[in-house]
Design a protein around this motif. Structure first.
Motif, PDB file in Angstrom:
ATOM      1  N   VAL A 129       0.849  -1.197   0.000  1.00 21.32           N
ATOM      2  CA  VAL A 129       0.000   0.000   0.000  1.00 21.32           C
ATOM      3  C   VAL A 129       0.886   1.248   0.000  1.00 21.32           C
ATOM      4  N   GLY A 130       1.931   1.225   0.817  1.00 14.66           N
ATOM      5  CA  GLY A 130       2.843   2.367   0.881  1.00 14.66           C
ATOM      6  C   GLY A 130       3.492   2.631  -0.453  1.00 14.66           C
ATOM      7  N   GLU A 131       3.997   1.582  -1.080  1.00 10.54           N
ATOM      8  CA  GLU A 131       4.684   1.728  -2.361  1.00 10.54           C
ATOM      9  C   GLU A 131       3.720   2.192  -3.454  1.00 10.54           C
ATOM     10  N   LYS A 132       2.515   1.620  -3.465  1.00  5.83           N
ATOM     11  CA  LYS A 132       1.592   1.946  -4.547  1.00  5.83           C
ATOM     12  C   LYS A 132       1.071   3.385  -4.450  1.00  5.83           C
ATOM     13  N   ILE A 133       0.802   3.847  -3.229  1.00  3.71           N
ATOM     14  CA  ILE A 133       0.355   5.242  -3.109  1.00  3.71           C
ATOM     15  C   ILE A 133       1.514   6.181  -3.451  1.00  3.71           C
ATOM     16  N   THR A 134       2.728   5.811  -3.007  1.00  4.37           N
ATOM     17  CA  THR A 134       3.893   6.638  -3.330  1.00  4.37           C
ATOM     18  C   THR A 134       4.071   6.719  -4.849  1.00  4.37           C
ATOM     19  N   ARG A 135       3.963   5.569  -5.507  1.00  2.00           N
ATOM     20  CA  ARG A 135       4.097   5.567  -6.971  1.00  2.00           C
ATOM     21  C   ARG A 135       2.969   6.354  -7.631  1.00  2.00           C
ATOM     22  N   ALA A 136       1.770   6.245  -7.056  1.00  2.00           N
ATOM     23  CA  ALA A 136       0.635   6.998  -7.617  1.00  2.00           C
ATOM     24  C   ALA A 136       0.925   8.502  -7.541  1.00  2.00           C
ATOM     25  N   ALA A 137       1.462   8.936  -6.404  1.00  2.96           N
ATOM     26  CA  ALA A 137       1.777  10.362  -6.243  1.00  2.96           C
ATOM     27  C   ALA A 137       2.901  10.758  -7.197  1.00  2.96           C
ATOM     28  N   GLU A 138       3.889   9.887  -7.345  1.00  4.71           N
ATOM     29  CA  GLU A 138       5.005  10.192  -8.257  1.00  4.71           C
ATOM     30  C   GLU A 138       4.520  10.234  -9.707  1.00  4.71           C
ATOM     31  N   ARG A 139       3.573   9.336 -10.021  1.00  2.53           N
ATOM     32  CA  ARG A 139       3.010   9.328 -11.365  1.00  2.53           C
ATOM     33  C   ARG A 139       2.227  10.619 -11.632  1.00  2.53           C
ATOM     34  N   ALA A 140       1.437  11.021 -10.632  1.00  4.62           N
ATOM     35  CA  ALA A 140       0.671  12.263 -10.766  1.00  4.62           C
ATOM     36  C   ALA A 140       1.607  13.446 -10.977  1.00  4.62           C
ATOM     37  N   LEU A 141       2.724  13.440 -10.260  1.00  2.00           N
ATOM     38  CA  LEU A 141       3.706  14.518 -10.384  1.00  2.00           C
ATOM     39  C   LEU A 141       4.334  14.509 -11.775  1.00  2.00           C
ATOM     40  N   ALA A 142       4.709  13.322 -12.257  1.00  2.00           N
ATOM     41  CA  ALA A 142       5.378  13.220 -13.551  1.00  2.00           C
ATOM     42  C   ALA A 142       4.444  13.632 -14.692  1.00  2.00           C
ATOM     43  N   ASP A 143       3.168  13.221 -14.613  1.00  2.98           N
ATOM     44  CA  ASP A 143       2.209  13.514 -15.698  1.00  2.98           C
ATOM     45  C   ASP A 143       1.395  14.775 -15.441  1.00  2.98           C
ATOM     46  N   ARG A 144       1.669  15.463 -14.364  1.00  2.00           N
ATOM     47  CA  ARG A 144       0.885  16.619 -13.933  1.00  2.00           C
ATOM     48  C   ARG A 144      -0.603  16.314 -13.883  1.00  2.00           C
ATOM     49  N   ARG A 145      -0.940  15.272 -13.134  1.00  2.00           N
ATOM     50  CA  ARG A 145      -2.330  14.890 -12.933  1.00  2.00           C
ATOM     51  C   ARG A 145      -2.738  15.204 -11.495  1.00  2.00           C
ATOM     52  N   ALA A 146      -4.032  15.204 -11.277  1.00  2.00           N
ATOM     53  CA  ALA A 146      -4.541  15.317  -9.908  1.00  2.00           C
ATOM     54  C   ALA A 146      -4.470  13.939  -9.235  1.00  2.00           C
ATOM     55  N   LEU A 147      -4.473  13.912  -7.913  1.00  6.70           N
ATOM     56  CA  LEU A 147      -4.436  12.635  -7.203  1.00  6.70           C
ATOM     57  C   LEU A 147      -5.660  12.514  -6.300  1.00  6.70           C
ATOM     58  N   ILE A 148      -6.321  11.357  -6.400  1.00  2.81           N
ATOM     59  CA  ILE A 148      -7.426  11.063  -5.474  1.00  2.81           C
ATOM     60  C   ILE A 148      -7.076   9.772  -4.745  1.00  2.81           C
ATOM     61  N   VAL A 149      -7.099   9.796  -3.420  1.00  4.71           N
ATOM     62  CA  VAL A 149      -6.916   8.562  -2.663  1.00  4.71           C
ATOM     63  C   VAL A 149      -8.174   8.310  -1.849  1.00  4.71           C
ATOM     64  N   VAL A 150      -8.767   7.122  -2.034  1.00  5.88           N
ATOM     65  CA  VAL A 150      -9.938   6.734  -1.256  1.00  5.88           C
ATOM     66  C   VAL A 150      -9.469   5.761  -0.171  1.00  5.88           C
ATOM     67  N   SER A 151      -9.617   6.142   1.089  1.00  2.00           N
ATOM     68  CA  SER A 151      -9.121   5.315   2.188  1.00  2.00           C
ATOM     69  C   SER A 151     -10.227   4.438   2.758  1.00  2.00           C
ATOM     70  N   ALA A 152      -9.865   3.215   3.113  1.00  3.61           N
ATOM     71  CA  ALA A 152     -10.751   2.300   3.848  1.00  3.61           C
ATOM     72  C   ALA A 152      -9.802   1.370   4.573  1.00  3.61           C
ATOM     73  N   SER A 153      -9.452   1.704   5.792  1.00  2.00           N
ATOM     74  CA  SER A 153      -8.357   0.975   6.416  1.00  2.00           C
ATOM     75  C   SER A 153      -8.380   1.098   7.933  1.00  2.00           C
ATOM     76  N   GLY A 154      -8.002   0.014   8.580  1.00  2.00           N
ATOM     77  CA  GLY A 154      -7.877   0.043  10.029  1.00  2.00           C
ATOM     78  C   GLY A 154      -6.562   0.648  10.491  1.00  2.00           C
ATOM     79  N   GLY A 155      -5.622   0.879   9.565  1.00  2.00           N
ATOM     80  CA  GLY A 155      -4.341   1.465   9.940  1.00  2.00           C
ATOM     81  C   GLY A 155      -3.179   0.667   9.395  1.00  2.00           C
TER      82      GLY A 155
END
Lengths: 279, 322
Positions: A129-155
């Motif tokens: 989860v940590g790696e994938k959200i980090t990559r998602a943010a890096e991808r958004a930065l590289a492509d200049r996209r917006a980022l949406i994260v939907v959380s559903a987690s106990g922690g």
């Protein structure tokens, strides 16, 4: 009343009882209503894929990092070994871990979506989860996209120990870079969003939305109640409570989620600069 | 990790027999002289009430320390102490979690469990450090952030998240030291640094052993078993790359000799800050990002791996989750 409270003779693959109002709901109808009770608006949990279908523009979603799965860095064994636990969750859900990420457009705005799934070991945040959200943010930065994260987690995921804890710092580092580049990050909190997930990326959205009556809190209500040794007030740690205390922007019914996201992203997206006030 | 940052470790046999670097820092588990203690022993040592706490260390490491109070919003949280002191004549901003050495003091300090305003006070000091180009030293020692209802109402989660965010982008050198107990997110809020060090008998964990035992084994009595499974002791953290080096403690543990502990911490701090002060801020921030970016354990198959079969639509449609 044809479908009275507590009657058990309804086959569970056809009918679901609403835990709030007790209404028996026909599954097909419930799915069509986005897993929201037709009588009392209770929001049932929604899987990651269903959520993506709801948010992303039709046919625009392209999954990324699908094959990432977790190692067993600690050799962790409780009642079952950690790898067996992962495998069972993978078999049950068809996913590799508790999150699905990809690129899509939302109301026409190019975005990166990261959606968590509570069904996979309580949506717990480990290395994947940590790696994938980090990559998602890096991808958004590289492509200049917006980022949406939907959380559903106990922690954070206990079975990965301190490595899971460190994912909080890792994700926040990537989000900070996204913010410095002036790209929007919208955080959507669903039932439940607690612990290390709320105490990291979920609380850092430029805009934070939450679903009605979702559990949103730092420590488990049992811990809190145990700490003070008394019963907690009604509605404690629910979205509306958190809204009233000023830590989220809106409580949004599921049926309006996409519309609100599309509006916000449209207003905040970097390409909209030229439409804005020349400040 | 640290090798890259500080160059090849200059090994010199230090007073208590560890083969440490020039400043006394232990950079590899193999360099530990004392025999390994169990995870549960580490938990007990890290929690020892006589162990030197933040103010004991500050008094021994920094000269002319002035405590600065308050978050400028709500109140002054006694579980976090902040201020400015001098390290070998140069000013440094210090932020530390403060436990008590007696029951009365512990009640006053809330057992080292900060409220949101404590983290907001810490953030104020982080920004102060950056504004005046002073290095930041943080001392982590907490069972965790306070989990009470007032803390929830005042945004405990938001305070921790913002605190971590502030540290990840702070344009000044940061050295974080896990002094005793590193309890979850409440510890990480002070734990992001260019260099993260741990005392030899410190612990750092995602959840307390008691908490993990209650959830996994349904009994808080199994804490010892949980402590083993969580691999939370300092040498384990070093081998996983979560901390960059261990600061040796006097024989038997830091609680037996506060002065010697202070000297060891001072030597490590001087060496690290000397080095970090020479790194340009841009490189510092890149290295800090990469340091945390690299942590994790994932398995990624080659790109040509065939995708797993998707679940049929009818199965998904029937999967309603209350």
């Amino acid at each position: 009343m044809p479908f009275a409270r507590g009657r058990k003779e309804f086959p569970s693959h056809l009918w679901t009882q609403c835990p709030t109002c007790g209404e028996m709901l026909f599954n097909k109808q419930l799915v069509r209503n986005l897993n929201v009770c037709l009588k009392c608006d209770h929001h049932f949990k929604l899987g990651a894929r269903e959520r993506l279908e709801l948010i992303a523009d039709k046919g625009s979603f392209l999954e990324i990092d699908r094959e990432l799965s977790s190692g067993d860095p600690l050799g962790f064994v409780d009642s079952t070994p950690y790898p067996a636990r992962i495998l069972a969750a993978q078999t049950k859900s068809g996913e590799k871990d508790a999150i699905v990420c990809g690129t899509a457009t939302v109301g026409g705005v190019p975005s990166v979506l990261a959606v968590m799934d509570f069904d996979f070991i309580g949506g717990s945040m480990g290395s994947v989860v940590g790696e994938k959200i980090t990559r998602a943010a890096e991808r958004a930065l590289a492509d200049r996209r917006a980022l949406i994260v939907v959380s559903a987690s106990g922690g954070a995921r206990m079975q990965e120990g301190t490595l899971a804890l460190m994912q909080m710092a890792k994700i926040i580092g990537a989000l900070a870079r996204l913010g410095e580049a002036g790209l929007p990050f919208v955080s959507v909190l669903t039932d439940p969003t607690t612990g290390g997930v709320l105490a990291s990326f979920a609380s850092l959205g430029d805009v934070i939305l939450a679903e009605p009556d979702a559990l949103v809190g730092f420590s488990g209500a049992r811990v809190t109640a145990g700490t003070i040794g008394e019963k907690l007030p009604k509605g404690f740690q629910r979205s509306e409570f958190v809204l009233a205390h000023g830590f989220i922007d809106q409580v949004v019914p599921r049926s309006q989620l996409k519309e609100r996201l599309a509006f916000l992203l449209g207003a905040l997206r970097p390409a909209a600069r030229d439409l804005r006030w020349s400040l | 990790m640290l090798d890259r940052l500080i160059g090849a470790p200059a090994k010199a046999v230090e007073g208590n027999g560890h083969s440490a670097d020039a400043s006394g820092l232990i950079l590899s588990v193999n360099d530990l002289a004392t025999k390994k203690i169990t995870a549960w022993q580490a938990v007990q040592l890290a929690r020892d009430q006589k162990r030197p706490h933040a103010l004991d260390i500050i008094e021994r490491v920094f000269d002319r320390f002035q405590e600065l109070h308050g978050d400028r919003g709500f109140r002054d949280d006694p579980a976090i102490v902040t201020g400015i002191g001098e390290l070998d004549g140069r000013p440094v901003v210090v932020v530390g979690q403060q436990k008590g050495s007696s029951t009365e003091e512990n009640i006053e300090r809330n057992f080292g469990m900060p409220f949101p305003e404590g983290y907001r006070k810490a953030m104020r000091m982080y920004r102060l450090a950056a504004k005046f180009h002073l290095p930041l030293v943080t001392l982590v020692d907490t069972p965790g952030a306070y989990p009470g209802p007032e803390a929830e109402e005042r945004g405990q989660a938001e305070a921790i998240a913002k605190s971590i965010e502030t540290m990840t982008t702070l344009p000044t050198p940061i050295v974080a030291i896990i002094l005793g107990e590193g309890g979850s997110g409440g510890a990480l809020a002070l734990g992001v640094g260019d260099v993260v060090l741990a005392m030899q008998n410190a612990i750092y964990s995602v959840i307390s052993p008691e908490g993990a035992a209650a959830i996994l084994f349904r009994s808080a009595g199994e804490a010892e078993r949980a402590a083993n499974a969580l691999r939370l002791s300092a040498p384990e953290l070093l081998s996983m790359g979560i901390v960059d080096g261990l600061i040796p403690e006097p024989e038997g543990g830091a609680h037996l000799d506060h002065d010697a502990t202070g000297r060891n911490i001072k030597a490590a701090l001087v060496a690290q800050l000397d080095r970090l002060a020479r790194v340009p801020v841009g490189d510092l921030l890149t290295n800090r990002y990469e340091r945390f970016r690299a942590i994790g354990s994932i398995v990624e198959p080659a790109l040509d791996g065939s995708p797993p079969k998707a679940e049929p639509w009818w199965k998904r449609a029937l999967r309603i989750r209350p």
